[in-house]
Design a protein around this motif. Sequence first.
Motif, PDB file in Angstrom:
ATOM      1  N   PHE A  11       0.793  -1.236   0.000  1.00 33.47           N
ATOM      2  CA  PHE A  11       0.000   0.000   0.000  1.00 33.47           C
ATOM      3  C   PHE A  11       0.825   1.285   0.000  1.00 33.47           C
ATOM      4  CE2 PHE A  11      -3.037  -3.071   1.981  1.00 33.47           C
ATOM      5  CZ  PHE A  11      -3.993  -3.016   0.991  1.00 33.47           C
ATOM      6  N   TYR A  12       2.073   1.209   0.446  1.00 32.16           N
ATOM      7  CA  TYR A  12       2.909   2.416   0.512  1.00 32.16           C
ATOM      8  C   TYR A  12       4.303   2.162  -0.057  1.00 32.16           C
ATOM      9  CZ  TYR A  12      -0.767   4.196   3.516  1.00 32.16           C
ATOM     10  OH  TYR A  12      -1.977   4.600   4.000  1.00 32.16           O
ATOM     11  N   PRO A  13       4.394   1.653  -1.278  1.00 35.15           N
ATOM     12  CA  PRO A  13       5.710   1.405  -1.855  1.00 35.15           C
ATOM     13  C   PRO A  13       6.409   2.714  -2.223  1.00 35.15           C
ATOM     14  CG  PRO A  13       4.037   1.089  -3.527  1.00 35.15           C
ATOM     15  CD  PRO A  13       3.301   1.353  -2.227  1.00 35.15           C
ATOM     16  N   VAL A 139      -4.567  -3.000  -7.160  1.00 33.98           N
ATOM     17  CA  VAL A 139      -4.662  -2.367  -5.840  1.00 33.98           C
ATOM     18  C   VAL A 139      -4.629  -0.855  -6.020  1.00 33.98           C
ATOM     19  CG1 VAL A 139      -3.429  -1.942  -3.669  1.00 33.98           C
ATOM     20  CG2 VAL A 139      -3.576  -4.257  -4.573  1.00 33.98           C
ATOM     21  N   VAL A 140      -5.430  -0.150  -5.213  1.00 35.72           N
ATOM     22  CA  VAL A 140      -5.441   1.317  -5.245  1.00 35.72           C
ATOM     23  C   VAL A 140      -5.350   1.845  -3.820  1.00 35.72           C
ATOM     24  CG1 VAL A 140      -6.722   3.387  -5.939  1.00 35.72           C
ATOM     25  CG2 VAL A 140      -6.896   1.301  -7.313  1.00 35.72           C
ATOM     26  N   ASN A 141      -4.477   2.832  -3.606  1.00 37.41           N
ATOM     27  CA  ASN A 141      -4.416   3.544  -2.329  1.00 37.41           C
ATOM     28  C   ASN A 141      -4.486   5.032  -2.630  1.00 37.41           C
ATOM     29  OD1 ASN A 141      -3.910   4.740   0.121  1.00 37.41           O
ATOM     30  ND2 ASN A 141      -1.941   3.747   0.481  1.00 37.41           N
ATOM     31  N   LEU A 142      -5.666   5.609  -2.446  1.00 37.26           N
ATOM     32  CA  LEU A 142      -5.872   7.022  -2.770  1.00 37.26           C
ATOM     33  C   LEU A 142      -5.031   7.944  -1.901  1.00 37.26           C
ATOM     34  CD1 LEU A 142      -7.851   7.621  -5.092  1.00 37.26           C
ATOM     35  CD2 LEU A 142      -8.550   5.560  -3.900  1.00 37.26           C
ATOM     36  N   GLY A 185     -15.956   8.645  -0.764  1.00 38.70           N
ATOM     37  CA  GLY A 185     -14.498   8.683  -0.722  1.00 38.70           C
ATOM     38  C   GLY A 185     -13.921   7.345  -0.285  1.00 38.70           C
ATOM     39  N   PHE A 186     -12.927   6.863  -1.020  1.00 36.74           N
ATOM     40  CA  PHE A 186     -12.296   5.588  -0.708  1.00 36.74           C
ATOM     41  C   PHE A 186     -10.896   5.806  -0.133  1.00 36.74           C
ATOM     42  CE2 PHE A 186     -15.410   4.601  -3.975  1.00 36.74           C
ATOM     43  CZ  PHE A 186     -15.989   3.424  -3.503  1.00 36.74           C
TER      44      PHE A 186
END
Length: 461
Positions: A11-13, A139-142, A185-186
């Motif tokens: 999630f935080y590369p 995968v998505v991390n807004l 909001g995601f």
Amino acid sequence: MTVLEKFKPIFYPKSVMVVGASKDPNKMGYYCVKSLKDAKFKGKIYPINPHAQKILGFKVYPSIKDLPENVDLAVIVIPAKAVPSTLEECAQKQVKGAVIISGGFKEIGREEGLKLQEETVNIANKYGIKIIGPNTFGVVNLHANLNASFTPIFSKLKKGNVALISQSGGMCHIISYHGMEEGIGFSKIVGVGNRCNVEFADLIEYFGEDPETKVIAMYIEGVDDARRMVETAKKVVRKKPIVAYKVGREGSGKAVYSHTGSLAGKHEIYKAAFKQAGIIMVDSCIELLDTVKALALQEPPNNGRFAVVSKEAGPAITMIDVCTDGGLTLAKFTDETNEKLKKLLPPFTIRTNPVDVAFASLNIEAYKEAVRLVLADENVDTLLFFCLYHPGIKLPVEDFAKAKNKFKKCMVSCVVAPKNMWIQVKRKMEQMGIPVFPSPERAAKTLVNLTFYGKIRKMVS
């Protein structure tokens, strides 16, 4: 290592490679690079392709071993047979997270696919690589400007506090696209696919700790270890709501297996287990979105005593039916509230519960006072509000929100208007924490779901 640390490479590369990147817009590898670019990912992007020099402005490397440094996350979109050896190469670059978009594994139901997935799992576990997929959209991390998927438009989703875990890429896209329209909001979106070594339970645990997630939404077809998922959910619902849309009933089990290689299981058993765990179970992707939107905007009520304020009788009766069918109770106002409503509203209107404001709706002071009195009543836990568009009505949204917050009550509304009418009114209501729905049935059903979670949270606390 904490669960947040375990999933940090996913999630935080700080860097992402795309194995199978392409400059051909007809190939998924092109869109995987475009998704990262459109999201304005702040880390380094390394497309891998032996036959290209540049893709969308990024320098391309002929192979993984040619990369100048170690990489956190690998997005893999190549033929299935090449995946195991590619993972071995990824391990040499200290990759700890992989999104395998490629299909052709367990889901095909043949021995070769099963063996490929088993080999992939063994390699990943050997090197400590967390895998999302295979057979996933990504995968998505807004909150990290990360769109590690083949869908560039996901970069335009609104940033928020709803995490979505989906076993189907198609359903995930439907839910996300509707979410765009609804302004939901995601925080993060995950397509679990075949689930190599990351299960629903792992992600539920992660999102339970994730500070950017307030509500967890799930689309489920089948789970290999349902007991573990339910036990994990039981712990998480103490602090965060989980909303699940479970499909794969009798007759569709074969289709479920061929989709993601999972057994659907008996629907009634899932339903009972989810309810016992405190998971809110819904019957459609629309109900899923309605429920998570409301939970994202406000705290749920602790009890099920509800009131209705409406300027039309039919919608009020409809909402009452849905709520009482869902186990809620129509509140009985205190004598004090009844007396004040009698003085405020004309004698030929219903001044008990539901409260008919038809002849007061053009009087803004009477309108907002009626809502305030109902919210102030100690016998009312939540308010269902209904209003049809009329050019003479000016909804006092700020006053509604002020009363709702002052008395710490839950408020759910249905505001219906012709297309392009009252858009700003509805938007303002949601900005002030009052969810708005387009039909009385959807508003009432959402309240039933909110109350279910409120009671669960009250019981476990």
